[in-house]
Design an enzyme around this catalytic site. Structure first.
Site, PDB file in Angstrom:
ATOM      1  N   GLU A  33       3.195  50.293  57.693  1.00 20.93           N
ATOM      2  CA  GLU A  33       1.976  49.501  57.500  1.00 20.93           C
ATOM      3  C   GLU A  33       1.808  48.411  58.549  1.00 20.93           C
ATOM      4  O   GLU A  33       0.955  47.546  58.417  1.00 20.93           O
ATOM      5  CB  GLU A  33       1.942  48.921  56.082  1.00 20.93           C
ATOM      6  CG  GLU A  33       1.743  50.000  55.044  1.00 20.93           C
ATOM      7  CD  GLU A  33       1.569  49.468  53.630  1.00 20.93           C
ATOM      8  OE1 GLU A  33       1.813  48.261  53.392  1.00 20.93           O
ATOM      9  OE2 GLU A  33       1.178  50.267  52.767  1.00 20.93           O
ATOM     10  N   GLU A  90       2.389  49.693  43.019  1.00 20.97           N
ATOM     11  CA  GLU A  90       2.556  48.701  44.082  1.00 20.97           C
ATOM     12  C   GLU A  90       2.885  49.365  45.414  1.00 20.97           C
ATOM     13  O   GLU A  90       2.300  49.031  46.437  1.00 20.97           O
ATOM     14  CB  GLU A  90       3.667  47.714  43.700  1.00 20.97           C
ATOM     15  CG  GLU A  90       3.961  46.667  44.745  1.00 20.97           C
ATOM     16  CD  GLU A  90       2.849  45.642  44.943  1.00 20.97           C
ATOM     17  OE1 GLU A  90       2.825  45.017  46.020  1.00 20.97           O
ATOM     18  OE2 GLU A  90       2.004  45.465  44.039  1.00 20.97           O
ATOM     19  N   GLY A 104       4.636  63.290  47.359  1.00 20.19           N
ATOM     20  CA  GLY A 104       3.540  62.378  47.013  1.00 20.19           C
ATOM     21  C   GLY A 104       2.817  62.843  45.761  1.00 20.19           C
ATOM     22  O   GLY A 104       2.595  62.072  44.825  1.00 20.19           O
ATOM     23  N   TYR A 138      -5.268  60.771  48.474  1.00 26.93           N
ATOM     24  CA  TYR A 138      -5.645  60.215  47.172  1.00 26.93           C
ATOM     25  C   TYR A 138      -6.942  60.848  46.671  1.00 26.93           C
ATOM     26  O   TYR A 138      -7.077  61.146  45.477  1.00 26.93           O
ATOM     27  CB  TYR A 138      -5.821  58.702  47.257  1.00 26.93           C
ATOM     28  CG  TYR A 138      -4.580  57.949  47.664  1.00 26.93           C
ATOM     29  CD1 TYR A 138      -3.300  58.373  47.304  1.00 26.93           C
ATOM     30  CD2 TYR A 138      -4.672  56.783  48.419  1.00 26.93           C
ATOM     31  CE1 TYR A 138      -2.169  57.676  47.678  1.00 26.93           C
ATOM     32  CE2 TYR A 138      -3.543  56.076  48.797  1.00 26.93           C
ATOM     33  CZ  TYR A 138      -2.298  56.528  48.427  1.00 26.93           C
ATOM     34  OH  TYR A 138      -1.179  55.829  48.799  1.00 26.93           O
TER      35      TYR A 138
END
Length: 164
Positions: A33, A90, A104, A138
């Site tokens: 990230e 989170e 995932g 997602y």
């Protein structure tokens, strides 16, 4: 209390013995990230808040060939509008070389099963705007962005000043 749901193959609940791997994966997520210096967490803090008497979060781990290669760290949330708890994810991270193996999706299946088994009603998380691969993943799962909502955070000096 409800019975714990069966977890998908390769996914298991974390234990206190897994703390070094959890912290390692949190640091790898921060690298991914683009904020590696932001992690100030420690093994001691993780043991306290994930496995201590006042634990506030839980973690699931992905294993491949006996090695921990992914983590999903989550905690219970609460909706005042529905009056029912939910799960806030989170962190979700799978090492790059182990992506594409279904971990995932397995994490999300496990979390969805936990939400349903416990009688909760929602599973929520945030994603960085630039993280197109995750956003696409997602959305393939059925996740939808909350249009019109922005995440705010109060930390550091601003938090302390407000508390005074």
């Amino acid at each position: 209390m409800t019975t714990a749901p069966a977890l998908p193959e390769g996914i298991r609940a974390a234990t206190a013995d897994d703390v070094p791997d959890i912290l390692r994966l949190i640091r790898e997520l921060a690298e991914y990230e683009r904020d590696p210096d932001a992690v100030v967490n420690t093994e001691e803090k993780l043991r306290t808040w994930l496995f201590g008497p006042d634990a506030v979060a839980e973690a699931l781990l992905a294993e491949y060939d006996g090695r921990v290669v992914g983590v999903a760290l989550w905690y219970r949330s609460y909706s005042t509008w529905t009056g029912v708890p939910g799960v806030y994810l989170e962190d979700l991270f799978v090492e790059e070389e182990h992506r594409g193996r279904g971990f995932g999706k397995a994490f999300f299946r496990a979390l969805a099963a936990i939400v349903v088994a416990r009688g909760y009603e929602r599973l929520e998380w945030v994603v960085l705007d630039w993280n197109t691969p995750s956003i696409e993943f997602y959305e393939r799962l059925g996740g939808r962005p909350m249009k019109g909502w922005s995440t705010y955070r109060l930390v550091g000096e601003d938090l302390r000043a407000l508390a005074e």
